[in-house]
Write a protein that holds these residues in place. Structure first.
Motif, PDB file in Angstrom:
ATOM      1  N   CYS A   7      59.938  54.949  74.552  1.00  0.00           N
ATOM      2  CA  CYS A   7      61.386  54.981  74.275  1.00  0.00           C
ATOM      3  C   CYS A   7      61.875  56.289  73.673  1.00  0.00           C
ATOM      4  O   CYS A   7      63.068  56.419  73.358  1.00  0.00           O
ATOM      5  CB  CYS A   7      61.767  53.815  73.365  1.00  0.00           C
ATOM      6  N   GLY A   8      60.976  57.234  73.492  1.00  0.00           N
ATOM      7  CA  GLY A   8      61.398  58.516  72.938  1.00  0.00           C
ATOM      8  C   GLY A   8      61.623  58.506  71.442  1.00  0.00           C
ATOM      9  O   GLY A   8      62.292  59.396  70.900  1.00  0.00           O
ATOM     10  N   HIS A   9      61.088  57.492  70.750  1.00  0.00           N
ATOM     11  CA  HIS A   9      61.253  57.396  69.295  1.00  0.00           C
ATOM     12  C   HIS A   9      59.910  57.541  68.583  1.00  0.00           C
ATOM     13  O   HIS A   9      59.678  56.912  67.546  1.00  0.00           O
ATOM     14  CB  HIS A   9      61.890  56.054  68.921  1.00  0.00           C
ATOM     15  N   VAL A  10      59.025  58.368  69.142  1.00  0.00           N
ATOM     16  CA  VAL A  10      57.660  58.424  68.622  1.00  0.00           C
ATOM     17  C   VAL A  10      57.613  58.899  67.172  1.00  0.00           C
ATOM     18  O   VAL A  10      56.772  58.427  66.389  1.00  0.00           O
ATOM     19  CB  VAL A  10      56.770  59.303  69.532  1.00  0.00           C
ATOM     20  N   GLU A  11      58.511  59.783  66.773  1.00  0.00           N
ATOM     21  CA  GLU A  11      58.491  60.262  65.388  1.00  0.00           C
ATOM     22  C   GLU A  11      58.827  59.133  64.423  1.00  0.00           C
ATOM     23  O   GLU A  11      58.198  58.990  63.365  1.00  0.00           O
ATOM     24  CB  GLU A  11      59.461  61.424  65.215  1.00  0.00           C
ATOM     25  N   GLU A  12      59.820  58.316  64.788  1.00  0.00           N
ATOM     26  CA  GLU A  12      60.191  57.184  63.923  1.00  0.00           C
ATOM     27  C   GLU A  12      59.094  56.128  63.907  1.00  0.00           C
ATOM     28  O   GLU A  12      58.760  55.580  62.848  1.00  0.00           O
ATOM     29  CB  GLU A  12      61.508  56.574  64.420  1.00  0.00           C
ATOM     30  N   VAL A  13      58.521  55.847  65.079  1.00  0.00           N
ATOM     31  CA  VAL A  13      57.413  54.888  65.165  1.00  0.00           C
ATOM     32  C   VAL A  13      56.242  55.369  64.312  1.00  0.00           C
ATOM     33  O   VAL A  13      55.641  54.586  63.554  1.00  0.00           O
ATOM     34  CB  VAL A  13      56.990  54.698  66.641  1.00  0.00           C
ATOM     35  N   THR A  14      55.933  56.641  64.414  1.00  0.00           N
ATOM     36  CA  THR A  14      54.840  57.215  63.629  1.00  0.00           C
ATOM     37  C   THR A  14      55.093  57.062  62.134  1.00  0.00           C
ATOM     38  O   THR A  14      54.193  56.656  61.380  1.00  0.00           O
ATOM     39  CB  THR A  14      54.680  58.710  63.976  1.00  0.00           C
ATOM     40  N   ALA A  15      56.298  57.353  61.708  1.00  0.00           N
ATOM     41  CA  ALA A  15      56.632  57.260  60.281  1.00  0.00           C
ATOM     42  C   ALA A  15      56.497  55.831  59.769  1.00  0.00           C
ATOM     43  O   ALA A  15      55.967  55.599  58.674  1.00  0.00           O
ATOM     44  CB  ALA A  15      58.053  57.770  60.049  1.00  0.00           C
ATOM     45  N   ILE A  16      56.962  54.874  60.555  1.00  0.00           N
ATOM     46  CA  ILE A  16      56.889  53.463  60.142  1.00  0.00           C
ATOM     47  C   ILE A  16      55.439  53.019  60.007  1.00  0.00           C
ATOM     48  O   ILE A  16      55.054  52.354  59.036  1.00  0.00           O
ATOM     49  CB  ILE A  16      57.640  52.573  61.148  1.00  0.00           C
ATOM     50  N   ILE A  17      54.618  53.404  60.976  1.00  0.00           N
ATOM     51  CA  ILE A  17      53.212  52.987  60.960  1.00  0.00           C
ATOM     52  C   ILE A  17      52.467  53.662  59.815  1.00  0.00           C
ATOM     53  O   ILE A  17      51.647  53.035  59.133  1.00  0.00           O
ATOM     54  CB  ILE A  17      52.562  53.281  62.329  1.00  0.00           C
ATOM     55  N   LYS A  18      52.770  54.921  59.577  1.00  0.00           N
ATOM     56  CA  LYS A  18      52.132  55.614  58.446  1.00  0.00           C
ATOM     57  C   LYS A  18      52.557  55.003  57.119  1.00  0.00           C
ATOM     58  O   LYS A  18      51.736  54.852  56.200  1.00  0.00           O
ATOM     59  CB  LYS A  18      52.476  57.102  58.478  1.00  0.00           C
ATOM     60  N   ASP A  19      53.834  54.636  57.010  1.00  0.00           N
ATOM     61  CA  ASP A  19      54.331  54.016  55.781  1.00  0.00           C
ATOM     62  C   ASP A  19      53.652  52.675  55.510  1.00  0.00           C
ATOM     63  O   ASP A  19      53.605  52.214  54.369  1.00  0.00           O
ATOM     64  CB  ASP A  19      55.852  53.820  55.852  1.00  0.00           C
ATOM     65  N   ALA A  20      53.134  52.058  56.575  1.00  0.00           N
ATOM     66  CA  ALA A  20      52.419  50.786  56.419  1.00  0.00           C
ATOM     67  C   ALA A  20      50.983  50.998  55.952  1.00  0.00           C
ATOM     68  O   ALA A  20      50.236  50.031  55.766  1.00  0.00           O
ATOM     69  CB  ALA A  20      52.421  50.017  57.739  1.00  0.00           C
ATOM     70  N   GLY A  21      50.601  52.264  55.766  1.00  0.00           N
ATOM     71  CA  GLY A  21      49.272  52.566  55.247  1.00  0.00           C
ATOM     72  C   GLY A  21      48.250  52.966  56.291  1.00  0.00           C
ATOM     73  O   GLY A  21      47.091  53.212  55.956  1.00  0.00           O
TER      74      GLY A  21
END
Length: 239
Positions: free
Chosen positions: A79-93
């Motif tokens: 969907c072209g939102h890889v930066e946001e997806v990455t940030a969310i997953i990293k924030d989850a630890g």
């Protein structure tokens, strides 16, 4: 870590978390936390690369009480939102490996997504149209990022984490016509220049569980759809 000094690693890929699917991984993550020291995720964590899908996964990961290491897959870019997806997953630890390495309890984890390109003498070469050259360049770039990550590993025990396959063995079972899109031998060539103890990847849902690089490094296709010795969606490996 167990008393024998070996690390028990649960590895799984291709969760394909959807917005309205209703599938929950909470119990599975809790189960893994009881029997493994580390969870490794090999990409396609979301189905369409939507931030909402990443948020659902992040909530599910709260039931996982052990360290989590992973890479993204091609679906996570959709969907072209890889930066946001990455940030969310990293924030989850989750420690996402994007051409980096991390050491946990004496084991070094080096990872990249990887890319397509084919295997052996059928590997795509950089010749012809710009689009073909761009595809090969992407494959080479991912390989170089993996090499840089492996150079960061100081531990005698190293695991490579990928989404795309580095060998033909573990994509066997998929239609032969799509083999070139499932991985690249370039990844294996890089792996064999380092003392890697194990390689895990996903992507090939109908592939084969185990194989080896030409240099003898064990390779495991841990896509959740692939049958494993555990009889569960994850593999259990000791390093």
């Amino acid at each position: 870590m167990k008393s024998n000094g070996r690390l028990k690693i649960a590895a799984m890929g291709d969760l394909h978390v959807k917005e309205n699917d209703g599938t929950s991984y909470k119990e599975l993550f809790s189960e893994i936390s009881q029997i493994a020291d580390i969870l490794v995720l090999t990409g396609d964590l979301t189905d369409l690369g939507k931030p909402r899908e990443a948020e659902i996964l992040a909530a599910e990961l709260r039931s996982c009480s052990i360290p989590v290491v992973g890479v993204l897959g091609n679906h996570d870019y959709e969907c072209g939102h890889v930066e946001e997806v990455t940030a969310i997953i990293k924030d989850a630890g989750v420690q996402l490996l994007e051409g980096q390495a991390v050491e946990i309890d004496g084991v070094g984890f080096a990872g990249v997504k990887g890319f397509a390109g084919g295997f052996g003498r059928y590997m795509l070469g950089s010749f012809g149209e710009p689009a073909i050259k761009a595809m090969v360049a992407e494959s080479v770039e991912e390989t170089m990022r993996l090499e840089n990550a492996l150079r960061q590993v100081r531990s005698e025990r190293a695991m490579v984490v990928l989404h795309y396959a580095p060998v033909l063995d573990t994509v066997a079972g998929e239609p032969q016509e799509i083999y070139p899109f499932l991985g690249s031998s370039r990844l294996a060539e890089t792996i064999d220049r380092f003392p890697v103890k194990a390689v895990v990847h996903g992507h090939a849902h109908r592939g084969t569980y185990s194989g080896k690089t030409p240099g003898g490094a064990p390779v495991y296709n841990v896509a959740s759809h692939v049958e494993k010795p555990t009889g569960r969606p994850y593999a259990l490996l000791e390093l």
